[in-house]
Design a protein around this motif. Sequence first.
Motif, short mmCIF file in Angstrom:
data_model
loop_
_atom_site.label_atom_id
_atom_site.label_comp_id
_atom_site.label_asym_id
_atom_site.label_seq_id
_atom_site.Cartn_x
_atom_site.Cartn_y
_atom_site.Cartn_z
N ILE A 140 3.13 23.96 67.53
CA ILE A 140 2.15 25.05 67.75
C ILE A 140 2.10 27.08 68.30
O ILE A 140 1.49 27.92 67.68
CB ILE A 140 0.08 24.56 68.06
N LEU B 66 5.10 28.54 67.47
CA LEU B 66 5.22 29.44 67.08
C LEU B 66 4.76 29.47 65.46
O LEU B 66 5.07 30.64 64.82
CB LEU B 66 6.83 28.17 66.38
N MET B 67 3.22 28.52 65.35
CA MET B 67 2.76 28.67 64.41
C MET B 67 1.78 30.22 64.33
O MET B 67 1.64 30.90 63.32
CB MET B 67 1.93 27.83 64.00
N THR B 68 1.97 30.14 65.63
CA THR B 68 0.83 31.32 66.36
C THR B 68 1.66 32.46 66.10
O THR B 68 1.01 33.70 65.34
CB THR B 68 0.74 30.91 67.39
N VAL C 212 4.09 33.23 64.15
CA VAL C 212 3.99 33.94 62.48
C VAL C 212 2.95 34.27 62.10
O VAL C 212 2.84 34.76 61.00
CB VAL C 212 4.22 31.97 61.99
N ASN C 213 1.84 33.73 63.26
CA ASN C 213 -0.07 34.07 62.46
C ASN C 213 0.19 35.71 62.82
O ASN C 213 0.02 36.91 62.37
CB ASN C 213 -1.20 33.58 62.83
N TYR C 214 0.77 36.09 64.29
CA TYR C 214 0.83 37.23 65.30
C TYR C 214 1.47 38.23 64.06
O TYR C 214 1.58 39.72 63.99
CB TYR C 214 1.78 37.41 66.32
N VAL D 100 2.09 39.48 61.28
CA VAL D 100 1.44 40.08 60.07
C VAL D 100 0.74 40.63 60.21
O VAL D 100 -0.06 41.18 59.43
CB VAL D 100 1.81 38.88 58.76
N GLN D 101 0.65 40.77 61.50
CA GLN D 101 -0.80 41.09 61.97
C GLN D 101 -1.03 42.55 63.16
O GLN D 101 0.54 41.99 64.06
CB GLN D 101 -2.03 39.90 63.18
N ASN E 157 -7.79 39.74 71.24
CA ASN E 157 -8.03 38.48 70.52
C ASN E 157 -8.78 39.18 68.98
O ASN E 157 -9.39 38.52 68.67
CB ASN E 157 -8.42 37.25 71.16
N PHE F 6 -7.74 41.09 65.93
CA PHE F 6 -6.48 40.99 64.80
C PHE F 6 -6.47 41.86 63.52
O PHE F 6 -7.95 41.71 63.07
CB PHE F 6 -5.62 40.42 64.71
N TRP G 234 -5.12 42.95 59.83
CA TRP G 234 -4.22 42.29 58.52
C TRP G 234 -2.64 44.01 58.89
O TRP G 234 -3.34 44.65 58.13
CB TRP G 234 -4.52 42.21 57.78
N ILE H 285 3.99 42.96 55.45
CA ILE H 285 4.64 42.70 56.40
C ILE H 285 5.72 44.13 57.07
O ILE H 285 6.69 43.78 56.65
CB ILE H 285 6.05 42.05 55.11
N MET I 169 -4.71 31.69 67.89
CA MET I 169 -4.06 30.73 67.08
C MET I 169 -3.69 32.86 66.09
O MET I 169 -3.11 32.65 65.10
CB MET I 169 -3.72 29.99 66.37
N ALA I 170 -5.14 33.69 66.01
CA ALA I 170 -5.67 34.58 65.22
C ALA I 170 -4.35 33.94 63.21
O ALA I 170 -3.69 34.57 62.94
CB ALA I 170 -3.98 35.84 65.45
N TRP I 171 -5.04 32.93 62.90
CA TRP I 171 -4.99 32.96 61.51
C TRP I 171 -5.18 33.61 60.82
O TRP I 171 -6.37 34.39 61.13
CB TRP I 171 -5.62 31.64 61.27
N THR I 172 -4.11 33.28 59.73
CA THR I 172 -4.50 34.09 58.37
C THR I 172 -4.29 33.90 57.00
O THR I 172 -4.03 32.87 57.21
CB THR I 172 -3.53 35.85 57.76
N THR J 158 -0.76 33.81 55.90
CA THR J 158 -0.26 32.36 56.97
C THR J 158 -0.20 31.14 56.66
O THR J 158 0.39 29.92 56.64
CB THR J 158 -0.20 32.96 57.87
N PHE K 275 2.04 27.42 55.24
CA PHE K 275 2.12 26.12 56.33
C PHE K 275 1.74 24.62 55.20
O PHE K 275 2.12 24.01 55.13
CB PHE K 275 1.68 26.43 58.02
N LEU L 41 14.23 42.79 51.67
CA LEU L 41 13.22 43.75 52.45
C LEU L 41 14.12 44.19 53.22
O LEU L 41 13.32 45.88 53.30
CB LEU L 41 12.11 43.13 53.74
#
Lengths: 287, 92
Positions: free
Chosen positions: A25, A27-29, A31-33, A35-36, A42, A44, A46, A49, B5-8, B11, B15, B67
């Motif tokens: 979890i 690590l997934m966060t 990944v989310n960070y 790209v933002q 809190n 964020f 977009w 890349i 978790m700041a989901w987009t 991303t 997953f 890239l």
Amino acid sequence: MKTSNPRAWFLVLPVILLVAFNALIPLMTVVNYSVQETFGDNLFFWHGIGWFQDVLGSERFHAALGRQFLFTGIILAIEVPLGVAIALSMPRSGPWVPICLILMAMPLLIPWNVVGAMWNIFTLPDIGLLGYTLNSILGIEYNMTQSPLAAWITIVAMDVWHWTSLVVLLAYAGLVSIPDAYYQAAKIDGASKFAVFRHIQLPKMKKVLTIAILLRFMDSFMIYTEPFVLTGGGPGNSTTLLSIDLVKVALGQFDLGPAAAMSLIYFAITLLVSWAFYTAMTKDDQN
Amino acid sequence: MLDWMAWTIPTALVFVFVFGCIGLLAFLEVRTPGGDPRHGILGIETTRGDRLFISILGTVFIMLAWLGLYGTPLWGGLGIAIVWWVFVWKKV
């Protein structure tokens, strides 16, 4: 007959949950960070890349990555042969075995930050034992706060001091597991010491050496505390290894996006090298 | 609960894809257990899981290289990555 019950997989479930909680979890966060863009609170935005592009094109990242590979390469080239050599010269039986083992295990028990602080004091030119001896008694100019070369020699020496024991202990475990019959057979055949090493000891140590090299690669590739306490990444940026740079970006500048992108590239490199290495070393076992 | 978790959406899709692949592997494993090991052109034995790992890790490096060396747009990198997946699942 062997019975198999797929429900046994449920026994692994607690581990999966734990790993999900403390590794997956977060690590997934990351990944989310990556790209933002965030300005705290809190919130964020977009950024696509862009951070990856910035990191890949950044001189600073290239330099830190280069230093990281140099550091890991040097310490592996020293620690693995040295560790094997020490393990070979340790007694296999008798009262000296526990003494050797305890002496070897001692550096491993010392926390990273303490090792860093110890070596920092040890190498101070005016009061440190090593620094004073080199500068004032032997007349060799040695000041790791001013000379990048001295700083590099110090962090490499410190890592060798701290972690060679790990290689020694693993290699030794491999050595003592070799049955005496092998050595007797070698003696009857009149094998030389080198032949015994090359054809009996080294193949028998291969598995543990794989683990030793992998552990040392990953640990040294992620090393942070020791060089941070010892040199703080200096003088200048000369010992700013990848993780030190990463922490500077993430916590010093609070640039979470670039730091996340950097971490993911870092992670991908670690994963690739570990996989390639493990595959290469276990290739023969499959046949 | 997941705000921190700041989901987009992109991303999340990544997953969903990765976990979808793992789910598919689990399904295939139940149907034909053993992981379908084989010796590919890398000279190593790979199971389905190994091939998925190699495919995904390779894709990461292909995209990063594209890239870093070329820049945007990433379509070229995506094309190479698709070729890479086909190559891995056919040959490795």
